[in-house]
Design a protein around this motif. Structure first.
Motif, short mmCIF file in Angstrom:
data_model
loop_
_atom_site.label_atom_id
_atom_site.label_comp_id
_atom_site.label_asym_id
_atom_site.label_seq_id
_atom_site.Cartn_x
_atom_site.Cartn_y
_atom_site.Cartn_z
N MET A 152 41.98 17.96 -61.00
CA MET A 152 41.85 18.54 -62.34
C MET A 152 40.72 19.57 -62.38
SD MET A 152 43.96 17.15 -64.70
CE MET A 152 43.11 16.96 -66.25
N ALA A 153 39.62 19.25 -61.74
CA ALA A 153 38.50 20.20 -61.70
C ALA A 153 38.90 21.48 -60.98
CB ALA A 153 37.29 19.56 -61.02
N LEU A 154 39.61 21.34 -59.86
CA LEU A 154 40.05 22.53 -59.12
C LEU A 154 41.06 23.33 -59.94
CD1 LEU A 154 40.47 21.04 -55.53
CD2 LEU A 154 38.62 22.51 -56.38
N VAL A 155 41.95 22.64 -60.66
CA VAL A 155 42.92 23.34 -61.52
C VAL A 155 42.20 24.11 -62.62
CG1 VAL A 155 44.71 22.96 -63.25
CG2 VAL A 155 44.87 21.83 -61.05
N TYR A 156 41.18 23.50 -63.22
CA TYR A 156 40.43 24.18 -64.28
C TYR A 156 39.74 25.44 -63.74
CZ TYR A 156 36.82 25.19 -67.71
OH TYR A 156 36.02 25.84 -68.61
N LEU A 157 39.09 25.29 -62.58
CA LEU A 157 38.42 26.45 -62.00
C LEU A 157 39.42 27.55 -61.65
CD1 LEU A 157 35.81 24.67 -59.67
CD2 LEU A 157 35.39 25.80 -61.88
N THR A 158 40.58 27.14 -61.12
CA THR A 158 41.61 28.13 -60.79
C THR A 158 42.12 28.83 -62.04
OG1 THR A 158 42.29 26.79 -58.88
CG2 THR A 158 43.84 28.44 -59.68
N ALA A 159 42.38 28.05 -63.11
CA ALA A 159 42.86 28.65 -64.35
C ALA A 159 41.81 29.60 -64.94
CB ALA A 159 43.21 27.56 -65.36
N ARG A 160 40.55 29.19 -64.87
CA ARG A 160 39.47 30.05 -65.40
C ARG A 160 39.36 31.33 -64.60
NH1 ARG A 160 35.16 29.27 -68.71
NH2 ARG A 160 33.34 30.60 -68.38
N PHE A 161 39.42 31.21 -63.27
CA PHE A 161 39.30 32.40 -62.42
C PHE A 161 40.52 33.30 -62.59
CE2 PHE A 161 40.31 34.45 -58.35
CZ PHE A 161 39.17 35.22 -58.18
N THR A 162 41.71 32.69 -62.73
CA THR A 162 42.93 33.48 -62.84
C THR A 162 43.00 34.25 -64.14
OG1 THR A 162 44.08 31.87 -61.44
CG2 THR A 162 45.45 33.37 -62.75
N THR A 163 42.58 33.62 -65.22
CA THR A 163 42.72 34.25 -66.54
C THR A 163 41.54 35.13 -66.93
OG1 THR A 163 41.77 32.27 -67.60
CG2 THR A 163 44.18 32.39 -67.38
N ARG A 164 40.50 35.16 -66.13
CA ARG A 164 39.34 35.99 -66.49
C ARG A 164 39.70 37.46 -66.64
NH1 ARG A 164 34.13 35.19 -62.94
NH2 ARG A 164 34.29 33.16 -64.00
N PRO A 165 40.46 38.07 -65.68
CA PRO A 165 40.83 39.48 -65.90
C PRO A 165 41.66 39.69 -67.15
CG PRO A 165 41.23 38.81 -63.61
CD PRO A 165 40.92 37.57 -64.38
N LEU A 166 42.53 38.71 -67.46
CA LEU A 166 43.36 38.84 -68.66
C LEU A 166 42.50 38.80 -69.92
CD1 LEU A 166 46.21 39.07 -69.81
CD2 LEU A 166 46.34 36.58 -69.79
N GLU A 167 41.50 37.92 -69.94
CA GLU A 167 40.61 37.84 -71.10
C GLU A 167 39.79 39.12 -71.25
OE1 GLU A 167 38.36 34.33 -70.49
OE2 GLU A 167 39.92 32.99 -71.25
N GLU A 168 39.31 39.65 -70.12
CA GLU A 168 38.56 40.91 -70.19
C GLU A 168 39.45 42.03 -70.72
OE1 GLU A 168 36.99 41.64 -66.35
OE2 GLU A 168 35.59 39.95 -66.38
N ALA A 169 40.70 42.08 -70.22
CA ALA A 169 41.62 43.11 -70.71
C ALA A 169 41.90 42.93 -72.19
CB ALA A 169 42.92 43.07 -69.90
N ALA A 170 42.07 41.68 -72.63
CA ALA A 170 42.34 41.42 -74.05
C ALA A 170 41.17 41.87 -74.91
CB ALA A 170 42.63 39.93 -74.26
N ARG A 171 39.94 41.62 -74.45
CA ARG A 171 38.77 42.06 -75.24
C ARG A 171 38.70 43.57 -75.32
NH1 ARG A 171 36.20 37.65 -72.53
NH2 ARG A 171 35.45 39.07 -70.91
N GLU A 172 38.98 44.23 -74.19
CA GLU A 172 38.94 45.69 -74.19
C GLU A 172 40.03 46.28 -75.08
OE1 GLU A 172 36.90 47.89 -72.97
OE2 GLU A 172 35.53 46.44 -72.07
N ILE A 173 41.23 45.71 -75.00
CA ILE A 173 42.34 46.22 -75.83
C ILE A 173 42.04 45.99 -77.31
CG2 ILE A 173 44.78 45.91 -76.36
CD1 ILE A 173 45.21 45.23 -73.41
#
Length: 416
Positions: A152-173
């Protein structure tokens, strides 16, 4: 629910299913291996014992430890019982043949085979297997409680790392608005997120270009309307002082006509009428071309040709093309030609102006595209739309000192 949370829950569920399935299959595999080994041992011992009984060598039996020998009569009565706890019920002895078979009872397993002396049963305790299975289940349970939270911890870290570019793009948009249409400054790999940001940047660029074109168009349209309005008001004032002034009246009418055509172009663009509302008639294209050329005072030469179309729209198309040439080269520098080319009528509008820049040629018929001669950027777009609505097209070639527009329209089919 955020995308990151949905991703985390989805992968957590997959990890739970994978872990439970893997541990279950591991337990089942070990259990089958232990029972299979025990069955193989009992069958081998039963085979050797039956062979010895057939040969009368009953004293040289069994080399495997932990195995108990029993002998039963055909009716199920125990003749020899070396372990009371391993007594077999009569129904378990039915159908025993000369080929050994194994039956599982509570707490032990038995290999049965028919011999000359009776039904031979070799039994062995299954307690070691039960203890091994219990220990294995305990180990698997401990492994589950260790591996599940770690996963579960590895899944959380993976999800956080994977979605970070998407969140940055969403903030910029989210920071973009009609007054800020600059591209999103993110350098991402060419994956799904990267392609999405590229698509958004392309859209922002297109919106920015469209807004700039509209701003330029509004400024130009305002200028185009303001100038004739000023002239019109001046001549109306002159007519107010001298109502019999024919020159002022003629200029006022011409100015009002120019404004009317400009407003018609705007309405045609807004409503798409150039492409949709046609009132087809048999049209004398030569008469229309002569009328348009006469209005602008340019030279015309051509042959009589007929097409099927809307005379008002075709006249509007010719006016737009001739007006474009007059702005570039003046009345003396424009010629209009009409001739047959196969099954098409070919109208050529030629001018000896400065030419059209090469970078503008691919976009010349787009709305709001304006050449060096000025204009609203609507005339050529509407002319092309009218030509296509009549099944034709407009092509252009240009170089410094000569620009040529060619309009091809299908000729009216002659009856045989």
């Amino acid at each position: 629910m955020s995308f990151r949370l949905r991703l985390f829950l989805s992968f957590s569920l997959l990890w739970l299913l994978f872990l439970v399935g893997a541990l279950y299959l591991a337990g089942q595999g070990v259990e089958r291996a232990l029972k299979g080994h025990l069955e193989a041992t009992l069958l081998e011992d039963a085979k050797r014992a039956a062979e010895a009984y057939r040969k009368g060598r009953t004293g040289a039996l069994l080399t495997t430890g932990g195995v108990y020998l029993h002998l039963y009569a055909e009716d199920g009565e125990a003749l020899v019982l070396t372990q009371e706890a391993h007594r077999l019920p009569p129904e378990a002895l039915k159908g025993v043949g000369e080929t050994p078979r194994v039956t599982w009872q509570r707490g032990f397993a038995a290999a049965l085979v028919r011999t000359p002396l009776g039904l031979l049963a070799l039994t062995q305790d299954t307690a070691p297997i039960d203890l091994a299975q219990k220990a294995l289940r305990q180990a698997l349970l401990e492994a589950f409680f260790l591996l599940f939270p770690l996963g579960m911890a590895l899944v959380y870290l993976t999800a956080r790392f994977t979605t970070r570019p998407l969140e940055e793009a969403a903030r910029e948009i989210a920071r973009r608005n009609p007054e800020r249409l600059d591209p999103v400054p993110l350098n991402l790999p060419k994956d799904e997120f990267g392609r999405m940001v590229e698509a958004v940047n392309s859209l922002l660029l297109a919106l920015k270009e469209t807004k700039e074109k509209e701003r330029a168009f509004l400024a130009e349209a305002g200028h185009e309307l303001r100038t004739p309005l000023t002239v019109l008001l001046g001549h109306l004032d002159r007519l107010g002082r001298n109502p019999q002034d024919p020159e002022a009246l003629g200029t006022a009418r011409a100015t009002a006509e120019r404004m009317r055509r400009l407003v018609e172009d705007l309405l045609s663009l807004a409503r798409g009428e150039a492409e949709r509302t046609l009132n087809p008639h048999i049209v004398d294209l030569k008469a229309l071309a002569e009328e348009a050329a006469r209005e602008y005072g340019v030279a015309f030469q051509g042959e009589a040709l007929e097409v099927l179309g809307d005379p008002d729209r075709l006249l509007q198309m010719l006016r737009n093309l001739i007006a474009n040439g007059v702005r570039a080269a003046g009345r003396e520098g424009v010629w209009v030609h009409l001739r047959r080319e196969g099954e098409y009528a070919l109208v050529e509008v030629e001018d000896h102006g400065p030419g059209i820049p090469e970078d503008l040629l691919p976009h010349l018929f787009e709305r709001f595209a304006r050449g060096p001669g000025g204009g609203t950027g609507l005339g050529l777009a509407i002319a092309q739309a009218i030509a296509k609505a009549h099944g034709g097209e407009i092509a252009v070639e240009s170089r410094p000192g000569r620009t040529l527009f060619r309009v091809r329209l299908p000729l009216l089919e002659e009856e045989a």
